[in-house]
Enzyme design. Structure first.
Site, PDB file in Angstrom:
ATOM      1  N   GLU A  29       2.176  25.691 -32.899  1.00  0.00           N
ATOM      2  CA  GLU A  29       1.707  24.294 -32.838  1.00  0.00           C
ATOM      3  C   GLU A  29       1.426  23.714 -34.229  1.00  0.00           C
ATOM      4  OE1 GLU A  29      -1.478  23.923 -29.910  1.00  0.00           O
ATOM      5  OE2 GLU A  29      -0.046  24.204 -28.284  1.00  0.00           O
ATOM      6  N   GLU A  42       4.165  27.764 -23.774  1.00  0.00           N
ATOM      7  CA  GLU A  42       2.804  27.567 -23.243  1.00  0.00           C
ATOM      8  C   GLU A  42       2.892  26.493 -22.174  1.00  0.00           C
ATOM      9  OE1 GLU A  42      -0.620  27.125 -25.818  1.00  0.00           O
ATOM     10  OE2 GLU A  42       0.346  28.354 -27.359  1.00  0.00           O
TER      11      GLU A  42
HETATM   12  O1  AHR Z   1      -3.480  28.579 -24.830  1.00  0.00           O
HETATM   13  C1  AHR Z   1      -4.609  28.038 -25.455  1.00  0.00           C
HETATM   14  C2  AHR Z   1      -4.265  27.274 -26.714  1.00  0.00           C
HETATM   15  O2  AHR Z   1      -3.516  26.141 -26.380  1.00  0.00           O
HETATM   16  C3  AHR Z   1      -3.376  27.996 -27.700  1.00  0.00           C
HETATM   17  O3  AHR Z   1      -4.095  28.796 -28.575  1.00  0.00           O
HETATM   18  C4  AHR Z   1      -2.740  26.869 -28.460  1.00  0.00           C
HETATM   19  O4  AHR Z   1      -1.468  27.191 -28.924  1.00  0.00           O
HETATM   20  C5  AHR Z   1      -2.731  25.727 -27.472  1.00  0.00           C
HETATM   21  O5  AHR Z   1      -3.248  24.563 -28.014  1.00  0.00           O
END
Ligand code: AHR
Length: 501
Positions: free
Chosen positions: A173, A292
């Site tokens: 990210e 994610e």
């Molecule tokens: O999954 C939780 C968090 O969400 C992770 O650390 C990050 O990559 C995202 O913002």
């Protein structure tokens, strides 16, 4: 009763399901590791301190690949802290989640745990506070046979054979201002390119994932993908996408429409990848790693109360309800409908932290979202058929007109099995859904699994772990090549057909 139709043709294929689409994620965060997958001294733990009850549920899910060690955590991570004799590992302030990381559990333990879980490791490198040099050293430690500084260090730590980690995330990210070492697209594209070049010189068999946007709503979405790929197109294999949903205004119809947002996000990123491909006259296509995805909002308020610098606090511990499982089912369907381009996807995360599996000191149990994930992973292997849906739509506040029915068909040609996953999002009416299956002569309905509950907010807890669980339905029949299925109001459905032998 609403009426709908699913249209498939056995010659119209989207593409093969890459099993890594059923991946997940363990971050050094909260109780994902400590108390989740690892707890020395717990009566449920094995000789390495791995929780056996957790492992059993992870195996039930059939998780082919697990991303590690973050997430936001990775952007400040010194991987060297997490290897070697435990007594010598330093405790550190961990800035992403404002906790103390003891490093008692590190990357070799994770490699061991993954082996026991039957999963591959998808490793992320720190491109926040560190750079190409440290990433290359980590790769040498993990994948180089021996006879060099870092490979011999691994051997000295008791790991004679390399871990042979194939998939590597180039940071996490990096478009987010919350990220340690946050970068502009140009800055990140350059460092991703240089890191991937060094890493692939060292191990040409690896695959690399560049960071895409942290969500469709990011102000830099679009520009970010284009500029990053413009810098690193030839060095990377995948571009990442991240997206979480929440029912913050208690509008279930709008919440369930979120899969339309996910679908738009995927289509947009494919267009951006292909625009750069065209500009560069490139032969290869960039595939997508949706590394994610999940529902995440229940724990937001609680997490604001956590005091800084605790060790492994209860963090991001969403307790999921039944409507969350419906959206998770729809998200899985959406990923599968893009199986030609989405090759990796990671439900974020796996244990305790926004996860399908929860643990306490006394046991482990399945959250509601466990079930669609388990069904998809178990039965969604094969080839995705182009699945046309003719169904009523409803007007959602955030995503416009949305079909009441999300569905995808997967054909396992070898096993001669056909599986239909479907979510009926209609909150009041059942849907009678037909599908012409005359091309699948000799097939019969094997079973119709359903996940439903009268109470959209019903949850599974340690005290009542089976409040929401799947059951078998008799509501599907195949008659002279016409399949008729009834999907109850707000339900997740798995209709399994197989050739009669
Ligand atoms: O999954 C939780 C968090 O969400 C992770 O650390 C990050 O990559 C995202 O913002």
């Amino acid at each position: 009763m609403k009426k709908a139709e699913i249209i498939i043709d056995k010659y119209f294929l989207t593409g093969d399901v890459d099993k890594r689409i059923y991946g997940s994620f363990i971050e050094q965060l909260g109780r994902a590791v400590y108390g989740g997958i690892y707890q020395e001294g717990n009566s449920n733990s094995d000789e390495q301190g791995f929780r056996k009850d957790t492992l059993k549920l992870v195996k039930e899910l059939g998780v082919p690949i697990v991303r590690y060690p973050g997430g936001n955590f990775v952007s400040g991570f010194h991987w060297e802290d997490s290897v070697g004799p435990k007594a010598q590992r330093p405790a550190r302030t961990e800035l992403a989640w404002k906790v103390i990381e003891t490093n008692e559990f590190g990357l070799n333990e994770f490699a061991d745990w993954s082996r026991k879980a039957g999963s591959d490791v998808m490793m992320a490198v720190n491109l926040g506070t560190r750079g190409p040099e440290e990433a290359k050293n980590l790769l040498e430690y993990c994948n180089f046979e021996g006879g060099t500084y870092y490979s011999d260090l691994r051997r000295a730590h008791g790991y004679e054979k390399p871990h042979q980690i194939k998939v590597w995330c180039l940071g996490n990210e990096m478009d987010g201002t919350w990220q340690m070492g946050h970068k502009t697209a140009g800055e990140y594209g350059r460092i991703a390119s240089e890191t991937a070049r060094l890493m692939k010189w060292l191990d040409p068999d690896i695959e690399t994932v560049a960071c895409g946007s942290s969500g469709l709503a990011m102000p830099t979405f679009g520009e970010w993908e284009y500029q990053v790929l413009d810098e690193c197109y030839h060095e990377v294999d995948y571009l990442s996408l991240h997206q979480y949903f929440g029912n913050r205004s208690d509008n279930t119809a709008d919440f369930l429409a979120g899969s339309k947002g996910m679908d738009d996000f995927i289509s947009g990123v494919i267009s951006l990848c292909d625009a750069v491909k065209a500009k560069k006259h490139a032969k290869k296509s960039i595939h997508l790693s949706f590394d994610e995805w999940n529902v995440w909002y229940h724990s937001n308020e609680q997490d604001k109360k956590i005091r800084p610098w605790e060790k492994a606090p209860h963090q991001l511990e969403d307790v999921y309800n039944f409507e969350d499982a419906l959206l998770v089912g729809s998200m899985l369907i959406t990923l599968l409908r893009h199986a030609d381009r989405v090759k990796i996807a990671c439900m974020a995360q796996l244990v305790n932290v926004i996860a399908p599996i929860m643990t306490s000191d006394t046991g482990a149990w399945r959250q509601t979202i466990f079930y669609p994930y388990m069904h998809a992973s178990a039965f969604g292997r094969g080839t995705v058929l182009q699945t046309q849906i003719k169904a009523p739509v409803y007007e959602s506040q955030s995503y416009g007109a949305v079909s009441i029915l999300d569905s995808v068909c997967i054909w396992d040609q070898q096993a001669e099995a056909l599986t239909i996953f479907a979510v009926n999002k209609d909150l009041t009416e059942d849907a009678e859904v037909t599908c012409d299956l005359r091309q699948f002569e000799g097939y019969r309905v094997k079973e119709h699994l359903v996940l439903t509950h009268d109470d959209l907010k019903a949850e599974n807890t340690e005290a009542a772990p089976d409040t929401v669980k799947p059951s078998c339905s008799q509501a599907s029949r195949l008659d002279h090549g016409k399949l008729t299925m009834v999907f109850g109001r707000h339900s997740w459905n798995v209709v399994r057909l197989e050739k009669e032998r």
